[in-house]
Design a protein around this motif. Sequence first.
Motif, short mmCIF file in Angstrom:
data_model
loop_
_atom_site.label_atom_id
_atom_site.label_comp_id
_atom_site.label_asym_id
_atom_site.label_seq_id
_atom_site.Cartn_x
_atom_site.Cartn_y
_atom_site.Cartn_z
N GLY A 59 -56.31 -105.71 6.57
CA GLY A 59 -57.76 -104.72 6.68
C GLY A 59 -58.28 -105.02 7.53
N ARG A 60 -59.69 -104.91 8.18
CA ARG A 60 -60.29 -105.60 9.32
C ARG A 60 -61.13 -106.48 8.79
NH1 ARG A 60 -63.40 -101.19 9.56
NH2 ARG A 60 -64.56 -101.25 8.65
N ASP A 61 -61.52 -106.63 7.70
CA ASP A 61 -62.65 -108.04 7.38
C ASP A 61 -61.91 -108.79 5.99
OD1 ASP A 61 -64.40 -107.50 8.77
OD2 ASP A 61 -65.25 -105.91 6.64
N SER A 62 -60.22 -108.47 5.91
CA SER A 62 -59.44 -109.42 5.85
C SER A 62 -59.25 -110.83 6.04
CB SER A 62 -58.14 -109.02 5.63
OG SER A 62 -56.46 -110.05 5.27
N PRO A 63 -59.06 -111.72 4.86
CA PRO A 63 -59.41 -113.17 4.95
C PRO A 63 -57.21 -113.51 6.16
CG PRO A 63 -59.15 -113.42 2.41
CD PRO A 63 -59.18 -111.26 3.34
N LEU A 64 -56.43 -112.14 6.37
CA LEU A 64 -55.84 -112.88 6.70
C LEU A 64 -55.86 -112.50 8.56
CD1 LEU A 64 -52.70 -111.12 4.40
CD2 LEU A 64 -53.62 -113.18 4.63
N ALA A 65 -57.04 -112.12 9.02
CA ALA A 65 -56.89 -111.36 10.62
C ALA A 65 -57.17 -112.38 10.80
CB ALA A 65 -57.81 -110.12 10.66
N GLY A 66 -57.07 -113.26 12.23
CA GLY A 66 -56.59 -114.10 12.57
C GLY A 66 -56.23 -115.51 12.03
N GLN A 67 -55.32 -115.63 11.40
CA GLN A 67 -54.91 -116.42 10.97
C GLN A 67 -53.16 -116.16 11.26
OE1 GLN A 67 -55.91 -119.06 8.92
NE2 GLN A 67 -57.91 -118.12 9.28
N THR A 68 -52.47 -117.90 11.18
CA THR A 68 -51.33 -117.62 11.50
C THR A 68 -50.80 -117.87 9.60
OG1 THR A 68 -51.37 -119.74 11.15
CG2 THR A 68 -51.60 -119.50 13.40
N LEU A 69 -48.88 -117.19 9.51
CA LEU A 69 -48.41 -117.36 8.21
C LEU A 69 -48.76 -118.61 7.23
CD1 LEU A 69 -45.61 -115.08 8.39
CD2 LEU A 69 -47.00 -114.82 8.03
N SER B 31 -51.87 -120.77 8.20
CA SER B 31 -53.09 -120.73 7.60
C SER B 31 -53.09 -120.49 6.26
CB SER B 31 -53.32 -121.44 8.99
OG SER B 31 -54.39 -119.46 9.44
N SER B 32 -52.69 -119.10 6.44
CA SER B 32 -53.20 -118.50 5.31
C SER B 32 -52.44 -118.76 4.09
CB SER B 32 -52.99 -117.33 5.33
OG SER B 32 -51.27 -116.67 5.89
N GLN B 33 -51.38 -119.26 4.21
CA GLN B 33 -50.20 -119.77 2.70
C GLN B 33 -49.92 -118.90 2.23
OE1 GLN B 33 -53.27 -122.98 0.93
NE2 GLN B 33 -51.81 -124.69 2.19
N VAL B 34 -49.71 -117.55 3.29
CA VAL B 34 -49.26 -116.13 2.27
C VAL B 34 -47.99 -116.83 0.95
CG1 VAL B 34 -48.41 -114.18 2.74
CG2 VAL B 34 -50.46 -114.70 4.31
N PRO C 74 -40.90 -113.50 10.92
CA PRO C 74 -42.15 -113.92 11.43
C PRO C 74 -41.84 -115.62 11.17
CG PRO C 74 -43.36 -113.12 9.78
CD PRO C 74 -41.61 -112.41 9.86
N SER C 75 -42.13 -116.72 12.30
CA SER C 75 -42.03 -117.95 11.97
C SER C 75 -43.83 -118.31 11.32
CB SER C 75 -42.66 -118.49 13.27
OG SER C 75 -43.59 -118.82 14.41
N PRO C 76 -43.61 -119.69 10.56
CA PRO C 76 -45.47 -119.55 10.49
C PRO C 76 -46.37 -119.59 10.95
CG PRO C 76 -43.50 -121.41 9.29
CD PRO C 76 -43.29 -120.70 10.57
N GLU C 77 -46.06 -119.84 12.60
CA GLU C 77 -47.58 -119.90 14.02
C GLU C 77 -47.63 -118.28 13.78
OE1 GLU C 77 -48.87 -122.89 13.75
OE2 GLU C 77 -47.23 -124.07 12.69
N VAL C 78 -47.67 -118.07 13.28
CA VAL C 78 -47.31 -115.93 14.16
C VAL C 78 -48.93 -115.77 13.13
CG1 VAL C 78 -46.90 -113.63 14.19
CG2 VAL C 78 -45.06 -115.35 14.75
N GLU C 79 -49.65 -115.71 14.15
CA GLU C 79 -50.88 -115.20 14.19
C GLU C 79 -51.39 -113.32 13.54
OE1 GLU C 79 -55.07 -114.91 16.18
OE2 GLU C 79 -53.81 -116.59 15.80
#
Length: 196
Positions: free
Chosen positions: A128-138, A140-143, A165-170
């Motif tokens: 989503g537009r305001d998701s904390p995942l937006a702008g994060q890599t896999l 940094s977001s620790q999905v 996707p690699s951990p560095e994919v945003e």
Amino acid sequence: VIDRDPERISTIQYATVIGDVTEDETLRKAGIEQAGTLIAALDTDADNLFVTVASRSFNPTIHVIARARSESSEAKLLRVGANRVVNPQRLGGDRMAAFVTQPHVVDFVDVVMHDGSLEFRLEELTVGRDSPLAGQTLRSSQVHDQTGCLVLAIRRPDGSFTPNPSPEVEMASGDVIIGVGTAAQLAVLATYSSKE
């Protein structure tokens, strides 16, 4: 659901219209002008072609999924406005070949997608537009650490896929995450991804 056979349609638990779907009035009765998606799964490619053209003329933004029995019809259905074309014969042949070449993979996918005996599921979630995942890599977001889900692929708004996707994919707003996990894990991922 539209069908000519009142007996067959009487067993369906969804809204129904009895009639010939190749007639404009039947499509109107079913609400074609407001429909988001149409699945054209008639017996003949010609009928599916006709329904696709008619539906697209009533509703230019409708998403059309059409069945084709022959490869030559696939291209025609796409040309007249189908968004997706499914050829059950080709899918069946591919599946039978996969049972020979990769039986364990096919069995695992069947169990995950249809059987329900394993707790794992595959699911797609839009960032989503305001998701904390937006702008994060896999990374940094620790999905995975936060949800337990594995991200199998990311689909960008342009339709391209980033498989494995690699951990560095945003990730960005509008991306679709294809993940695997338990229902509870996927629910946690959904809270991260779907905030608008």
